[in-house]
Design a protein around this motif. Structure first.
Motif, PDB file in Angstrom:
ATOM      1  N   SER A   1       0.829  -1.211   0.000  1.00 55.37           N
ATOM      2  CA  SER A   1       0.000   0.000   0.000  1.00 55.37           C
ATOM      3  C   SER A   1       0.862   1.259   0.000  1.00 55.37           C
ATOM      4  O   SER A   1       0.512   2.264  -0.637  1.00 55.37           O
TER       5      SER A   1
ATOM      6  N   VAL B   1      -4.031  -4.281  -3.968  1.00 57.27           N
ATOM      7  CA  VAL B   1      -4.390  -3.698  -2.672  1.00 57.27           C
ATOM      8  C   VAL B   1      -5.878  -3.891  -2.404  1.00 57.27           C
ATOM      9  O   VAL B   1      -6.284  -4.268  -1.300  1.00 57.27           O
TER      10      VAL B   1
ATOM     11  N   GLY C   1      -2.584  -5.230   0.658  1.00 55.91           N
ATOM     12  CA  GLY C   1      -1.868  -3.974   0.862  1.00 55.91           C
ATOM     13  C   GLY C   1      -0.914  -3.951   2.031  1.00 55.91           C
ATOM     14  O   GLY C   1       0.076  -3.218   2.006  1.00 55.91           O
TER      15      GLY C   1
END
Length: 292
Positions: free
Chosen positions: A240, A272, A277
């Motif tokens: 992320s 993600v 993520g």
């Protein structure tokens, strides 16, 4: 006379924790703060003073390191309504070391200069992830008034293998986006090449053996191949956060087209969205395997 600066570390995640730990090993007085209070508890025995607020942490600090998740969090802590800027020690050096992009870096520089002309702002993101940071093997991409920021030199010496001073504040963040665009492209290329190797009957070890000893044998690639082999994606750099950096790089490019990075950004956004993520960015190999 003790010339070792007192350091405050704001943000004790993977990188900030490593910075604080290395500073403590070198005999620095370190004060730390983190939004999640329990982070940094393990460093208390080594001498870290954990503080309840950023303002408390910076009160007596000569150098303040900010290593927070994103631009919004960084601005809130440094120049927000409850920020630290008016509570800094006279002549303090504020070192912003996260990847927050060009716009936020410029805002911090201008706002701090207007509010506190005595305070020095240093823009200093780093090249390196969790393991290199823990071993003080990162490179600092520093920018700002080096002559006025002398107190930061021993700090960088304790947490990094080297510092590259790139010019006026903001140059460090610009170079960081270049470096991370390369890293992101390298990881995506490595995962696709590894997927092709598997399709053609080769293992990750076979792939590395073909690279080893040659100009393409980047140690970072070997690290990610080992991670993929084990299936353990404990994050050195969260996917992320890498995606955040891809977006910052694309924003910085403005009207200039970066087609490869744009495609990677969309692919990583899907990964993600699929719940990956918080794992290491090498997990895009696993995601690639699921969408084929």
């Amino acid at each position: 006379m003790n010339n070792i600066p007192v350091v405050a570390v704001l943000g004790l995640g993977a990188m900030g924790h490593a910075f604080a730990a290395n500073l403590l090993k070198k005999g620095f007085t370190v004060r730390g703060w983190n939004r999640s209070p329990r982070k940094g508890d393990d460093l208390a025995a080594a001498g870290l003073t954990l503080c309840n607020t950023p303002r408390e942490a910076v009160r007596d600090a000569d150098v303040v390191i900010s290593m927070l998740t994103n631009a919004a969090a960084t601005e809130e802590v440094i120049i927000g309504d409850k920020g630290i800027v008016e509570h800094l020690k006279p002549g303090a050096v504020v070192v912003q070391m996260g990847t927050i992009g060009i716009t936020s870096t410029e805002k911090l520089d201008k706002t701090i200069a207007k509010a506190r002309a005595d305070v020095v702002f240093v823009d200093a993101p780093v090249s390196g992830t969790k393991a290199p940071a823990e071993n003080a093997q990162i490179t600092v991409l520093a920018s700002g008034d080096r002559a006025r920021a002398a107190a930061v030199e021993p700090v960088f010496g304790a947490i990094a293998k080297g510092t590259k001073w790139l010019g006026a504040a903001g140059a460090g963040s610009r170079m960081k986006l270049v470096v991370n665009a390369w890293l992101i492209s390298m990881v995506q290329g490595m995962t696709e090449s590894l997927f092709l190797a598997k399709t053609l009957g080769f293992t990750p070890d076979d792939f590395w053996a073909a690279l080893e000893g040659g100009p393409l044998a980047a140690p970072y690639v070997k690290n990610k191949l080992e991670m993929i082999k084990s299936g353990d994606y404990t994050p050195q750099m969260q996917l992320s956060l890498a995606l955040k950096d891809a977006n910052l790089a694309l924003d910085a490019a403005g009207s200039e087209d970066l087609p490869g990075l744009s495609v990677i950004k969309e692919f990583w956004q899907n990964a993600v969205d699929a719940g990956l993520g918080e794992q290491d960015l090498a997990v895009v190999y696993r995601y690639l395997s699921t969408v084929r």
